[in-house]
Design a protein around this motif. Sequence first.
Motif, PDB file in Angstrom:
ATOM      1  N   GLY A 458       0.766  -1.225   0.110  1.00 39.61           N
ATOM      2  CA  GLY A 458      -0.112  -0.057   0.121  1.00 39.61           C
ATOM      3  C   GLY A 458       0.952   1.141   0.114  1.00 39.61           C
ATOM      4  O   GLY A 458       2.034   1.207   0.289  1.00 39.61           O
ATOM      5  N   PRO A 459       0.077   2.267  -0.127  1.00 39.81           N
ATOM      6  CA  PRO A 459       0.944   3.701  -0.334  1.00 39.81           C
ATOM      7  C   PRO A 459       1.672   4.213   0.982  1.00 39.81           C
ATOM      8  O   PRO A 459       2.504   4.785   0.987  1.00 39.81           O
ATOM      9  CB  PRO A 459      -0.271   4.628  -0.824  1.00 39.81           C
ATOM     10  CG  PRO A 459      -1.558   4.119  -0.270  1.00 39.81           C
ATOM     11  CD  PRO A 459      -1.005   2.597  -0.510  1.00 39.81           C
ATOM     12  N   ASP A 460       1.019   3.814   2.160  1.00 38.41           N
ATOM     13  CA  ASP A 460       1.501   4.070   3.429  1.00 38.41           C
ATOM     14  C   ASP A 460       3.069   3.270   3.785  1.00 38.41           C
ATOM     15  O   ASP A 460       3.743   3.937   4.546  1.00 38.41           O
ATOM     16  CB  ASP A 460       0.619   3.776   4.616  1.00 38.41           C
ATOM     17  CG  ASP A 460      -0.615   4.690   4.375  1.00 38.41           C
ATOM     18  OD1 ASP A 460      -0.453   5.804   3.798  1.00 38.41           O
ATOM     19  OD2 ASP A 460      -1.575   4.424   4.539  1.00 38.41           O
ATOM     20  N   ARG A 461       2.976   2.155   3.456  1.00 35.99           N
ATOM     21  CA  ARG A 461       4.336   1.344   3.590  1.00 35.99           C
ATOM     22  C   ARG A 461       5.318   1.367   2.468  1.00 35.99           C
ATOM     23  O   ARG A 461       6.679   1.182   2.936  1.00 35.99           O
ATOM     24  CB  ARG A 461       3.748   0.063   4.121  1.00 35.99           C
ATOM     25  CG  ARG A 461       3.046  -0.229   5.281  1.00 35.99           C
ATOM     26  CD  ARG A 461       2.616  -1.192   5.656  1.00 35.99           C
ATOM     27  NE  ARG A 461       1.724  -1.558   7.069  1.00 35.99           N
ATOM     28  CZ  ARG A 461       1.025  -2.552   7.426  1.00 35.99           C
ATOM     29  NH1 ARG A 461       1.245  -3.794   6.684  1.00 35.99           N
ATOM     30  NH2 ARG A 461       0.365  -2.584   8.458  1.00 35.99           N
ATOM     31  N   GLN A 462       4.949   1.498   1.323  1.00 36.90           N
ATOM     32  CA  GLN A 462       5.881   1.552   0.155  1.00 36.90           C
ATOM     33  C   GLN A 462       7.041   0.508   0.300  1.00 36.90           C
ATOM     34  O   GLN A 462       8.213   0.516   0.128  1.00 36.90           O
ATOM     35  CB  GLN A 462       6.581   2.819   0.468  1.00 36.90           C
ATOM     36  CG  GLN A 462       5.891   4.127   0.127  1.00 36.90           C
ATOM     37  CD  GLN A 462       5.180   4.232  -1.130  1.00 36.90           C
ATOM     38  OE1 GLN A 462       5.773   3.615  -2.274  1.00 36.90           O
ATOM     39  NE2 GLN A 462       4.056   4.710  -1.377  1.00 36.90           N
ATOM     40  N   LEU A 463       6.674  -0.760   0.458  1.00 37.75           N
ATOM     41  CA  LEU A 463       7.280  -2.042   0.579  1.00 37.75           C
ATOM     42  C   LEU A 463       8.209  -2.133  -0.702  1.00 37.75           C
ATOM     43  O   LEU A 463       9.334  -2.504  -0.688  1.00 37.75           O
ATOM     44  CB  LEU A 463       6.556  -3.094   1.119  1.00 37.75           C
ATOM     45  CG  LEU A 463       5.609  -3.218   2.304  1.00 37.75           C
ATOM     46  CD1 LEU A 463       4.854  -4.534   2.544  1.00 37.75           C
ATOM     47  CD2 LEU A 463       6.578  -2.808   3.315  1.00 37.75           C
ATOM     48  N   GLY A 464       7.426  -2.158  -1.736  1.00 33.22           N
ATOM     49  CA  GLY A 464       8.161  -2.370  -3.244  1.00 33.22           C
ATOM     50  C   GLY A 464       9.304  -1.375  -3.271  1.00 33.22           C
ATOM     51  O   GLY A 464      10.353  -1.803  -3.652  1.00 33.22           O
ATOM     52  N   VAL A 465       9.038  -0.243  -3.307  1.00 32.79           N
ATOM     53  CA  VAL A 465       9.917   0.826  -3.666  1.00 32.79           C
ATOM     54  C   VAL A 465      11.224   0.808  -2.628  1.00 32.79           C
ATOM     55  O   VAL A 465      12.457   0.655  -3.007  1.00 32.79           O
ATOM     56  CB  VAL A 465       9.410   2.312  -3.355  1.00 32.79           C
ATOM     57  CG1 VAL A 465      10.609   3.181  -3.648  1.00 32.79           C
ATOM     58  CG2 VAL A 465       8.352   2.456  -4.619  1.00 32.79           C
ATOM     59  N   LEU A 466      10.905   0.556  -1.241  1.00 30.92           N
ATOM     60  CA  LEU A 466      11.883   0.506  -0.462  1.00 30.92           C
ATOM     61  C   LEU A 466      12.708  -0.921  -0.588  1.00 30.92           C
ATOM     62  O   LEU A 466      13.949  -1.166  -0.361  1.00 30.92           O
ATOM     63  CB  LEU A 466      11.519   0.461   1.240  1.00 30.92           C
ATOM     64  CG  LEU A 466      11.465   1.785   1.499  1.00 30.92           C
ATOM     65  CD1 LEU A 466      12.698   2.471   2.058  1.00 30.92           C
ATOM     66  CD2 LEU A 466      10.726   2.919   0.716  1.00 30.92           C
ATOM     67  N   PHE A 467      11.919  -2.089  -0.767  1.00 30.43           N
ATOM     68  CA  PHE A 467      12.733  -3.357  -1.040  1.00 30.43           C
ATOM     69  C   PHE A 467      13.835  -3.329  -2.323  1.00 30.43           C
ATOM     70  O   PHE A 467      14.873  -3.584  -2.416  1.00 30.43           O
ATOM     71  CB  PHE A 467      11.607  -4.551  -1.439  1.00 30.43           C
ATOM     72  CG  PHE A 467      12.270  -5.820  -1.806  1.00 30.43           C
ATOM     73  CD1 PHE A 467      12.994  -6.458  -0.874  1.00 30.43           C
ATOM     74  CD2 PHE A 467      12.087  -6.370  -3.057  1.00 30.43           C
ATOM     75  CE1 PHE A 467      13.735  -7.634  -0.997  1.00 30.43           C
ATOM     76  CE2 PHE A 467      12.503  -7.629  -3.408  1.00 30.43           C
ATOM     77  CZ  PHE A 467      13.446  -8.273  -2.578  1.00 30.43           C
ATOM     78  N   ALA A 468      13.166  -2.633  -3.251  1.00 31.15           N
ATOM     79  CA  ALA A 468      14.017  -2.264  -4.740  1.00 31.15           C
ATOM     80  C   ALA A 468      15.213  -1.389  -4.311  1.00 31.15           C
ATOM     81  O   ALA A 468      16.163  -1.518  -4.802  1.00 31.15           O
ATOM     82  CB  ALA A 468      13.144  -1.716  -5.699  1.00 31.15           C
ATOM     83  N   THR A 469      14.903  -0.288  -3.399  1.00 28.91           N
ATOM     84  CA  THR A 469      15.945   0.478  -3.029  1.00 28.91           C
ATOM     85  C   THR A 469      17.108  -0.385  -2.333  1.00 28.91           C
ATOM     86  O   THR A 469      18.451  -0.274  -2.652  1.00 28.91           O
ATOM     87  CB  THR A 469      15.558   1.711  -2.233  1.00 28.91           C
ATOM     88  OG1 THR A 469      14.600   2.076  -2.804  1.00 28.91           O
ATOM     89  CG2 THR A 469      16.490   2.552  -1.558  1.00 28.91           C
ATOM     90  N   GLY A 470      16.707  -1.167  -1.512  1.00 30.41           N
ATOM     91  CA  GLY A 470      17.878  -2.158  -0.760  1.00 30.41           C
ATOM     92  C   GLY A 470      18.432  -2.976  -1.663  1.00 30.41           C
ATOM     93  O   GLY A 470      19.766  -3.142  -1.700  1.00 30.41           O
ATOM     94  N   LEU A 471      17.747  -3.524  -2.755  1.00 31.54           N
ATOM     95  CA  LEU A 471      18.499  -4.175  -3.837  1.00 31.54           C
ATOM     96  C   LEU A 471      19.359  -3.727  -4.747  1.00 31.54           C
ATOM     97  O   LEU A 471      20.488  -4.116  -5.390  1.00 31.54           O
ATOM     98  CB  LEU A 471      17.381  -4.897  -4.817  1.00 31.54           C
ATOM     99  CG  LEU A 471      16.298  -5.940  -4.451  1.00 31.54           C
ATOM    100  CD1 LEU A 471      15.225  -6.351  -4.936  1.00 31.54           C
ATOM    101  CD2 LEU A 471      17.196  -7.165  -3.770  1.00 31.54           C
TER     102      LEU A 471
END
Length: 530
Positions: A458-471
Amino acid sequence: MLKNNENNMSKKHPSAFEPATIALNIIVSVLGAIIGLELITRLGISTNTSIVGALLAILIARIPLKIFRNFKDINRQNLIQTSISGATFSAANGLLLPIGIPYLMGRPDLVMPMLIGAILAVITDATILYFSFDTEAFPAKAAWPPGIAAAEAILAAAQKGKKAMMLLYGIAGGIVGKYLGIPTDVFGVTWIGNAFALLAFGVGLIVRGYVPKYFGIDLDAIYLPHGVMIGAGLVALIQIIKIVTSKSDDSDTPAGFTRSLKEMKRGLGRGYIAYLAIALILALIGGIASEMSMGMLILWIVFAALAAIASELIVGIAAMHSGWFPAFATALIFLVIGMLIGFPPLALALLVGFTACTGPAFADMAYDLKAGWILRGEGKDSEFEKQGRKQQYFAELLGFIVSFIVVAIAYRFYFAQDLFAPVNRVYVATIEAGASMAVAKNLLIWAIPGAIIQFLGGPDRQLGVLFATGLLINFPVAGITVIIGLIIRYLVVKRYKEEGQSALYVLGAGFIAGSAIYSFFSSTLKLGKK
């Protein structure tokens, strides 16, 4: 968090155009620009000088001369901190980095066109943030961790008490830990930012660091990090668009915010038009218009503007939650997409330079506005908050102008010594290597899980963007640090509830500040040895 006292209420904010403030801001901006150029070319980093600017402002206020007496005002100190921070990031990430790309491709004649396009893009970038900050999409109440650290450093000098001492303990811990090789800035962020987003970030860092080592899989070769970010980024952009367009009547500012979505929408629209104009200017003065058909030229202009605005929003989301922003990697992703579209090499060089310079100014100014928001009383007086934010915007623009002049004068000396931002060579090598359908296939495959993770979070947690940032960041120790920090946070909050979270908040800000102070001085001292 330390609270500012109530004497801010209903008073006039100091102006960024006061003669003494302008003079001091020019001086610190020159210093910040030089520091940014030195660090990004010689060490490959661009340190956050916001904390250093805050400390410098505090020291200046202590000079027993009448001319410096006004700088005891924490809001004037905030303006100084804003200028030096803006100058550092714009000189390094926003200006020198983009102009190095065409130079390394054997086209020094494109340096000045790229420099002009870059400064216009940086100003547009910051302006879009100015109209987006403290909306429902980018709320002032969000983490923006470096901004908290800068504000707490200024407040610690202005106030005394238990929390001030706690911040100083955190600063000491941040310095010692950084000296021992522990990424204490990351440690501090885990006690401030969104726990779910940071968990995704930490897992991404660990996967990137240890999967190649223990499983022999080259993640870059199969474009896994890039694909995940493309998928997550597209869903994140859709989520932002949904937030912006979610209300039929968004002319009123919602309770708890100082800007409406209508203002953000207007800012984004005007920003995109500005990016279209800048891309057109780049195409014309850069001479790439003659290399493409009219249809391809129009496609390049539209795509460049879309890449710029998408890049800054993705970078802003990551910066808001984690204090990290993957600007270099995001630009690389749009470069690869541009290659798949079929743009010629020089058009790609200008495209990636244009994209790379958008995002850092967005994130950096958001950090500065977060610091100002805290110092001005966290929005309790909305009129005072708006005044202060406008003055910070002017201070940031002054930092940009100074950095532009410094870079225009100094870039020849750096390039003559073969000193470039290291990522420049990555971009050039990528352009020269070319792209294939195999690359497109890999990007598409890995975009799917990225999109799914972002959607589920969801937009509040931004899991995908932050996971990709780590990658996209090869720093596995930071991933372990994130996990340990989150475990400590969970145990402390479980036992001490709100009191425990409040203590961790201040200690976390101290760790970030201490890490920034150590990194700045240790990096600066190393310059003389290079």
